[in-house]
Design a protein around this motif. Structure first.
Motif, PDB file in Angstrom:
ATOM      1  N   ILE A  78       0.844  -1.199   0.000  1.00 16.54           N
ATOM      2  CA  ILE A  78       0.000   0.000   0.000  1.00 16.54           C
ATOM      3  C   ILE A  78       0.876   1.245   0.000  1.00 16.54           C
ATOM      4  O   ILE A  78       0.629   2.201  -0.747  1.00 16.54           O
ATOM      5  CB  ILE A  78      -0.985  -0.020   1.189  1.00 16.54           C
ATOM      6  N   GLY A  79       1.936   1.255   0.806  1.00 15.64           N
ATOM      7  CA  GLY A  79       2.865   2.383   0.808  1.00 15.64           C
ATOM      8  C   GLY A  79       3.490   2.605  -0.562  1.00 15.64           C
ATOM      9  O   GLY A  79       3.583   3.741  -1.044  1.00 15.64           O
ATOM     10  N   GLU A  80       3.910   1.528  -1.205  1.00 15.61           N
ATOM     11  CA  GLU A  80       4.505   1.633  -2.538  1.00 15.61           C
ATOM     12  C   GLU A  80       3.487   2.170  -3.547  1.00 15.61           C
ATOM     13  O   GLU A  80       3.805   3.015  -4.385  1.00 15.61           O
ATOM     14  CB  GLU A  80       5.054   0.282  -2.981  1.00 15.61           C
ATOM     15  N   PHE A  81       2.258   1.681  -3.465  1.00 17.53           N
ATOM     16  CA  PHE A  81       1.203   2.171  -4.363  1.00 17.53           C
ATOM     17  C   PHE A  81       0.975   3.674  -4.166  1.00 17.53           C
ATOM     18  O   PHE A  81       0.850   4.424  -5.137  1.00 17.53           O
ATOM     19  CB  PHE A  81      -0.099   1.397  -4.113  1.00 17.53           C
ATOM     20  N   LEU A  82       0.926   4.122  -2.919  1.00 15.19           N
ATOM     21  CA  LEU A  82       0.716   5.547  -2.634  1.00 15.19           C
ATOM     22  C   LEU A  82       1.863   6.393  -3.171  1.00 15.19           C
ATOM     23  O   LEU A  82       1.647   7.481  -3.717  1.00 15.19           O
ATOM     24  CB  LEU A  82       0.528   5.771  -1.132  1.00 15.19           C
ATOM     25  N   CYS A  83       3.086   5.897  -3.042  1.00 14.36           N
ATOM     26  CA  CYS A  83       4.246   6.618  -3.571  1.00 14.36           C
ATOM     27  C   CYS A  83       4.169   6.706  -5.094  1.00 14.36           C
ATOM     28  O   CYS A  83       4.430   7.763  -5.677  1.00 14.36           O
ATOM     29  CB  CYS A  83       5.533   5.919  -3.121  1.00 14.36           C
ATOM     30  N   LYS A  84       3.797   5.621  -5.721  1.00 15.73           N
ATOM     31  CA  LYS A  84       3.636   5.622  -7.176  1.00 15.73           C
ATOM     32  C   LYS A  84       2.554   6.619  -7.589  1.00 15.73           C
ATOM     33  O   LYS A  84       2.732   7.383  -8.541  1.00 15.73           O
ATOM     34  CB  LYS A  84       3.280   4.217  -7.665  1.00 15.73           C
ATOM     35  N   ALA A  85       1.433   6.630  -6.860  1.00 21.66           N
ATOM     36  CA  ALA A  85       0.335   7.550  -7.182  1.00 21.66           C
ATOM     37  C   ALA A  85       0.755   9.006  -7.003  1.00 21.66           C
ATOM     38  O   ALA A  85       0.387   9.868  -7.806  1.00 21.66           O
ATOM     39  CB  ALA A  85      -0.879   7.234  -6.307  1.00 21.66           C
ATOM     40  N   ALA A  86       1.535   9.288  -5.971  1.00 22.62           N
ATOM     41  CA  ALA A  86       1.915  10.668  -5.673  1.00 22.62           C
ATOM     42  C   ALA A  86       3.043  11.184  -6.554  1.00 22.62           C
ATOM     43  O   ALA A  86       3.025  12.349  -6.970  1.00 22.62           O
ATOM     44  CB  ALA A  86       2.314  10.786  -4.200  1.00 22.62           C
ATOM     45  N   PHE A  87       4.027  10.334  -6.832  1.00 13.72           N
ATOM     46  CA  PHE A  87       5.247  10.816  -7.490  1.00 13.72           C
ATOM     47  C   PHE A  87       5.579  10.127  -8.799  1.00 13.72           C
ATOM     48  O   PHE A  87       6.591  10.451  -9.425  1.00 13.72           O
ATOM     49  CB  PHE A  87       6.437  10.661  -6.529  1.00 13.72           C
ATOM     50  N   GLY A  88       4.779   9.143  -9.209  1.00 13.65           N
ATOM     51  CA  GLY A  88       5.067   8.424 -10.444  1.00 13.65           C
ATOM     52  C   GLY A  88       6.230   7.457 -10.327  1.00 13.65           C
ATOM     53  O   GLY A  88       6.809   7.048 -11.333  1.00 13.65           O
TER      54      GLY A  88
END
Length: 151
Positions: free
Chosen positions: A34-44
């Protein structure tokens, strides 16, 4: 087991299935995913295809990104690994985390970005690196996902 406990467990695994179907989680490491997904969503951030990549979780251009997620109501420190293995650290604080700052909303995730050079200054006498609440408060690169005041 009580009926309420059985229902809660069943609901949890149904939620895990939905999160997998939506490509939010990629493994049995739910919170990390979930943390990795959020980072991807926020910063690509381009997440590593290897789920057990040593030292970092993804890339932003040529920069190696280490992602740490915390939503724990206990504990004051997050072990952030060795900053010699990454270029950027992203710490994500969930709405239940003991480390959340004042004003952190119940549906909000706070993201904190640090350079590896900055993290190197956090070295402990035992040669570890930890992020604590004072590091989050002093972070100059904060953003949010979710919450009514999201950036």
């Amino acid at each position: 087991m009580t009926p309420e406990q059985r229902l809660a467990i069943t609901g949890f695994f149904e939620a895990v299935q939905r999160l997998g179907d939506c490509q939010v989680i990629r493994s049995s490491r739910y919170l990390g995913d979930i943390g990795e997904f959020l980072c991807k969503a926020a910063f690509g951030t381009q997440l590593s295809a290897q789920l057990r990549q040593t030292g970092h979780d993804g890339m932003e251009g040529e920069s190696r990104v280490q992602i740490k997620f915390n939503n724990s109501t206990a504990g004051n420190n997050i072990n952030v690994g060795n900053p010699k293995s990454y270029d950027i650290l992203v710490v994500i604080i969930g709405p239940r985390s003991k480390l959340r700052e004042d004003g952190h909303q119940s549906d909000e995730f706070k993201l904190y970005r640090y350079s590896a050079a900055e993290v190197l200054t956090w070295k402990t006498p035992k040669n570890n690196y930890y992020c604590a609440k004072e590091k989050l408060a002093a972070c100059g690169a904060k953003s949010s996902l979710g919450g009514s005041s999201a950036v």
